[in-house]
Design a protein around this motif. Sequence first.
Motif, PDB file in Angstrom:
ATOM      1  N   TRP A 107      -0.811  -5.358  13.707  1.00 61.76           N
ATOM      2  CA  TRP A 107      -1.372  -4.009  13.682  1.00 61.76           C
ATOM      3  C   TRP A 107      -0.347  -3.013  14.209  1.00 61.76           C
ATOM      4  N   ARG A 108      -0.231  -1.904  13.514  1.00 57.23           N
ATOM      5  CA  ARG A 108       0.690  -0.841  13.917  1.00 57.23           C
ATOM      6  C   ARG A 108      -0.135   0.428  14.113  1.00 57.23           C
ATOM      7  N   MET A 109      -0.360   0.791  15.378  1.00 61.10           N
ATOM      8  CA  MET A 109      -1.290   1.854  15.733  1.00 61.10           C
ATOM      9  C   MET A 109      -0.649   3.232  15.558  1.00 61.10           C
ATOM     10  N   ILE A 110      -1.425   4.146  14.991  1.00 63.40           N
ATOM     11  CA  ILE A 110      -0.955   5.516  14.757  1.00 63.40           C
ATOM     12  C   ILE A 110      -2.046   6.496  15.178  1.00 63.40           C
ATOM     13  N   ASP A 111      -1.657   7.762  15.302  1.00 63.99           N
ATOM     14  CA  ASP A 111      -2.597   8.808  15.708  1.00 63.99           C
ATOM     15  C   ASP A 111      -2.771   9.924  14.683  1.00 63.99           C
ATOM     16  N   GLY A 112      -2.033   9.899  13.601  1.00 60.20           N
ATOM     17  CA  GLY A 112      -2.164  10.983  12.639  1.00 60.20           C
ATOM     18  C   GLY A 112      -1.309  10.761  11.406  1.00 60.20           C
ATOM     19  N   TRP A 113      -1.366  11.733  10.483  1.00 62.46           N
ATOM     20  CA  TRP A 113      -0.708  11.564   9.190  1.00 62.46           C
ATOM     21  C   TRP A 113       0.801  11.475   9.289  1.00 62.46           C
ATOM     22  N   ASP A 114       1.421  12.253  10.173  1.00 60.63           N
ATOM     23  CA  ASP A 114       2.879  12.200  10.300  1.00 60.63           C
ATOM     24  C   ASP A 114       3.342  10.817  10.732  1.00 60.63           C
ATOM     25  N   GLU A 115       2.649  10.229  11.704  1.00 56.20           N
ATOM     26  CA  GLU A 115       2.992   8.878  12.137  1.00 56.20           C
ATOM     27  C   GLU A 115       2.724   7.866  11.025  1.00 56.20           C
ATOM     28  N   LEU A 116       1.663   8.114  10.261  1.00 56.67           N
ATOM     29  CA  LEU A 116       1.334   7.228   9.145  1.00 56.67           C
ATOM     30  C   LEU A 116       2.457   7.218   8.120  1.00 56.67           C
ATOM     31  N   THR A 117       2.961   8.372   7.773  1.00 59.85           N
ATOM     32  CA  THR A 117       4.033   8.478   6.790  1.00 59.85           C
ATOM     33  C   THR A 117       5.257   7.675   7.218  1.00 59.85           C
ATOM     34  N   MET A 118       5.599   7.775   8.492  1.00 61.79           N
ATOM     35  CA  MET A 118       6.760   7.035   8.984  1.00 61.79           C
ATOM     36  C   MET A 118       6.494   5.527   8.984  1.00 61.79           C
ATOM     37  N   ALA A 119       5.271   5.139   9.357  1.00 67.60           N
ATOM     38  CA  ALA A 119       4.939   3.715   9.419  1.00 67.60           C
ATOM     39  C   ALA A 119       4.955   3.069   8.037  1.00 67.60           C
ATOM     40  N   LEU A 120       4.653   3.849   6.984  1.00 68.62           N
ATOM     41  CA  LEU A 120       4.587   3.306   5.629  1.00 68.62           C
ATOM     42  C   LEU A 120       5.929   3.314   4.904  1.00 68.62           C
ATOM     43  N   ALA A 121       6.923   3.920   5.499  1.00 73.47           N
ATOM     44  CA  ALA A 121       8.205   4.089   4.809  1.00 73.47           C
ATOM     45  C   ALA A 121       8.790   2.786   4.247  1.00 73.47           C
ATOM     46  N   PRO A 122       8.674   1.638   4.918  1.00 72.19           N
ATOM     47  CA  PRO A 122       9.299   0.419   4.372  1.00 72.19           C
ATOM     48  C   PRO A 122       8.523  -0.240   3.233  1.00 72.19           C
ATOM     49  N   PHE A 123       7.321   0.247   2.926  1.00 70.38           N
ATOM     50  CA  PHE A 123       6.435  -0.475   2.006  1.00 70.38           C
ATOM     51  C   PHE A 123       6.355   0.192   0.640  1.00 70.38           C
ATOM     52  N   ARG A 124       5.849  -0.586  -0.350  1.00 72.87           N
ATOM     53  CA  ARG A 124       5.807  -0.101  -1.722  1.00 72.87           C
ATOM     54  C   ARG A 124       4.391   0.050  -2.270  1.00 72.87           C
ATOM     55  N   ARG A 125       3.444  -0.794  -1.823  1.00 72.47           N
ATOM     56  CA  ARG A 125       2.110  -0.822  -2.430  1.00 72.47           C
ATOM     57  C   ARG A 125       1.027  -0.763  -1.348  1.00 72.47           C
ATOM     58  N   PRO A 126       0.880   0.378  -0.661  1.00 74.47           N
ATOM     59  CA  PRO A 126      -0.140   0.477   0.385  1.00 74.47           C
ATOM     60  C   PRO A 126      -1.546   0.600  -0.194  1.00 74.47           C
ATOM     61  N   LEU A 127      -2.497  -0.016   0.499  1.00 77.56           N
ATOM     62  CA  LEU A 127      -3.918   0.172   0.217  1.00 77.56           C
ATOM     63  C   LEU A 127      -4.482   1.080   1.289  1.00 77.56           C
ATOM     64  N   PHE A 128      -4.938   2.275   0.885  1.00 78.85           N
ATOM     65  CA  PHE A 128      -5.524   3.238   1.815  1.00 78.85           C
ATOM     66  C   PHE A 128      -7.034   3.060   1.860  1.00 78.85           C
ATOM     67  N   THR A 129      -7.576   2.911   3.075  1.00 77.22           N
ATOM     68  CA  THR A 129      -9.026   2.852   3.261  1.00 77.22           C
ATOM     69  C   THR A 129      -9.432   3.852   4.341  1.00 77.22           C
ATOM     70  N   LEU A 130      -8.897   5.052   4.229  1.00 79.15           N
ATOM     71  CA  LEU A 130      -9.102   6.117   5.220  1.00 79.15           C
ATOM     72  C   LEU A 130     -10.156   7.133   4.793  1.00 79.15           C
TER      73      LEU A 130
END
Length: 240
Positions: A107-130
């Motif tokens: 688990w990689r904990m975040i607090d908002g969209w900016d942190e989310l964008t950085m956390a997803l940078a290495p990935f190609r096929r995210p599943l969003f359930t937000l």
Amino acid sequence: MTKILLLGGTGDALRIARQLTSVDVYSLAGLGKVPDDLPCSVRVGGFGGSEGMARYIADEEIGLVIDATHPYAAQISANAVNAARHAGVPCWVLRRPAWQPRAGDDWRMIDGWDELTMALAPFRRPLFTLGREPLSHLDEIPPHQFWLVRCLDSHEDTERARIIAARGPFTLEGERALFALQHVDVVVSKNSGGSATEAKLEVARERRLPVVMLRRPSLPAADREFESVAELLDALHLSR
């Protein structure tokens, strides 16, 4: 008999609403399907902040406010506590326990969209359930990513995203098939708790995929807090 104002929009709230009476009111923000088979009245729409809710409580002679909204509905939860306090009536809150990481979880904990964008940078096929929030960011998808967004809202697919309009509960078998078909390599989730949408976490664990988890917001203390529908209903039956 005490007249109840139930703030809902979740499956748990609907279970409570089915145990109310004709004098009670089930309030929805107006997003999603409005039930038409409840024993209580159904109100759709906002109140105009905590002051508007306090006026409604007074005008309708509400004797108890129950907040069974989503754990991330921070504003309505704050309004409920403040409005009930101003109106001089108790406020009960259903706050189901958050999920906890298990052995093998990443688990990689975040607090908002900016942190989310950085956390997803290495990935190609995210599943969003937000929920619907990713729909307002479809024009920001990085060139190397294709998004799978699951929410209640219908929305056209784009060249870089597929939108799935669906409501839980989701089965383990269904989630396994979705992850395999869509080549999901990371899950983006709120820590909603409960069993209705937990299967995605089990599949992420099986496939050793990371989960980018949005932390829960801080919520004000209510007069009584419950972790389960059964616990709340038991207290309600005793109070009536």
